[in-house]
Enzyme design. Structure first.
Site, PDB file in Angstrom:
ATOM      1  N   ARG A   1       0.821  -1.086   0.133  1.00  0.00           N
ATOM      2  CA  ARG A   1      -0.106   0.061  -0.116  1.00  0.00           C
ATOM      3  C   ARG A   1       1.097   1.290  -0.153  1.00  0.00           C
ATOM      4  O   ARG A   1       1.664   1.622   0.923  1.00  0.00           O
ATOM      5  CB  ARG A   1      -0.845   0.000   1.208  1.00  0.00           C
ATOM      6  CG  ARG A   1      -1.741   1.164   1.222  1.00  0.00           C
ATOM      7  CD  ARG A   1      -3.012   0.889   2.361  1.00  0.00           C
ATOM      8  NE  ARG A   1      -2.339   0.981   3.523  1.00  0.00           N
ATOM      9  CZ  ARG A   1      -3.216   0.860   4.704  1.00  0.00           C
ATOM     10  NH1 ARG A   1      -4.266   0.773   4.701  1.00  0.00           N
ATOM     11  NH2 ARG A   1      -2.072   0.816   6.010  1.00  0.00           N
TER      12      ARG A   1
ATOM     13  N   THR B   1      -0.908   7.590  -1.037  1.00  0.00           N
ATOM     14  CA  THR B   1      -1.928   7.361  -1.716  1.00  0.00           C
ATOM     15  C   THR B   1      -2.980   6.302  -1.000  1.00  0.00           C
ATOM     16  O   THR B   1      -4.204   6.265  -1.290  1.00  0.00           O
ATOM     17  CB  THR B   1      -2.047   7.128  -3.345  1.00  0.00           C
ATOM     18  OG1 THR B   1      -1.316   5.902  -3.444  1.00  0.00           O
ATOM     19  CG2 THR B   1      -0.894   8.149  -3.828  1.00  0.00           C
TER      20      THR B   1
ATOM     21  N   ASP C   1       1.841  -2.893  12.645  1.00  0.00           N
ATOM     22  CA  ASP C   1       2.217  -3.285  11.248  1.00  0.00           C
ATOM     23  C   ASP C   1       2.519  -4.848  11.332  1.00  0.00           C
ATOM     24  O   ASP C   1       3.426  -5.434  11.760  1.00  0.00           O
ATOM     25  CB  ASP C   1       3.430  -2.577  10.632  1.00  0.00           C
ATOM     26  CG  ASP C   1       3.776  -2.997   9.080  1.00  0.00           C
ATOM     27  OD1 ASP C   1       4.120  -4.047   8.828  1.00  0.00           O
ATOM     28  OD2 ASP C   1       3.571  -2.248   8.240  1.00  0.00           O
TER      29      ASP C   1
ATOM     30  N   ASP D   1       5.966  -5.907   9.910  1.00  0.00           N
ATOM     31  CA  ASP D   1       7.214  -5.619  10.613  1.00  0.00           C
ATOM     32  C   ASP D   1       7.109  -6.517  12.087  1.00  0.00           C
ATOM     33  O   ASP D   1       8.236  -7.064  12.351  1.00  0.00           O
ATOM     34  CB  ASP D   1       6.937  -4.202  11.128  1.00  0.00           C
ATOM     35  CG  ASP D   1       7.245  -3.325   9.991  1.00  0.00           C
ATOM     36  OD1 ASP D   1       7.849  -3.595   8.955  1.00  0.00           O
ATOM     37  OD2 ASP D   1       7.121  -2.049  10.283  1.00  0.00           O
TER      38      ASP D   1
END
Length: 208
Positions: A103, A107, A199, A202
């Site tokens: 992603r 944007t 995340d 991560d």
């Protein structure tokens, strides 16, 4: 019409709570993701096509049921990788494809960078796996990519979902069933799920 199933099994909810904790390390996080994926898989495969066969027990011949559906598990890279082994623990004959998307942080739109899929993809029931369903843009793009290749039967399996992501999938792909372990409150201004778990990639791989 696709449905959204939030799996409220005590084992899943217990593991999701530990998964969320900032104090859960990478090793335990990976193990939990695999375990939760396996539990979600159990529910998501409830309606697979079955075939009757004859089998001989030590006592006599009898009839039994076996799965009559070819299956493919498609993780969305990179975080989806963490769910694959949990799926394969229950579906050892499934083929595994990979769709690499990320992603864009500005944007929030999906960008494809890698794709490798089984040659007989259209003959298979597809289970897309991705831990987080946030905006839904990446998952929707992956589903659209598979549909363009002729795939008809697609399910989306996630650990944690946001209402915005579910709404996006339901709107773009109303024929796709969603299975998730938790439905969280919302997205924040950066597109992260709240309360979420941060995340997932991560935390799986120890990166930042």
């Amino acid at each position: 019409m696709g449905s959204t199933t939030v799996i409220n099994h005590p084992l899943i909810q217990h593991k999701i709570t530990i998964l969320r904790s900032v104090n859960t390390g990478n090793k335990e996080f990976r193990e939990l993701v695999e375990e939760i994926a396996m539990l979600i898989c159990y529910e998501a495969t409830r309606n697979l096509l079955m075939n009757e066969i004859e089998v001989e027990t030590p006592i006599c011949k009898t009839k039994g049921m076996v799965i009559g559906t070819k299956i493919a598990v498609i993780p969305i890279l990179r975080a989806g990788i963490g769910m694959v082994n949990g799926m394969l623990n229950l579906l050892p004959n499934a083929k595994v494809g990979h769709i690499g998307m990320y992603r864009d942080p500005e944007t929030l739109q999906p960008v494809e960078y890698y794709c490798k899929l089984p040659a007989d993809l259209t003959e298979r029931e597809i289970f897309i796996v991705d831990p987080m369903l946030a905006t839904g843009g990446t998952a929707s793009a992956a589903i659209g990519y598979l549909k363009a290749k002729g795939v008809k039967r697609i399910h989306l399996l996630c650990l944690i979902s946001a209402p915005e992501g579910v709404k996006r999938i339901n709107g773009d792909h109303p024929d796709v069933d969603i299975y998730t372990a938790a439905m969280d409150e919302r997205l924040n201004s950066h597109g992260y799920i709240v309360p979420g778990l941060g995340d997932a990639g991560d935390r799986l791989f120890g990166t930042k």
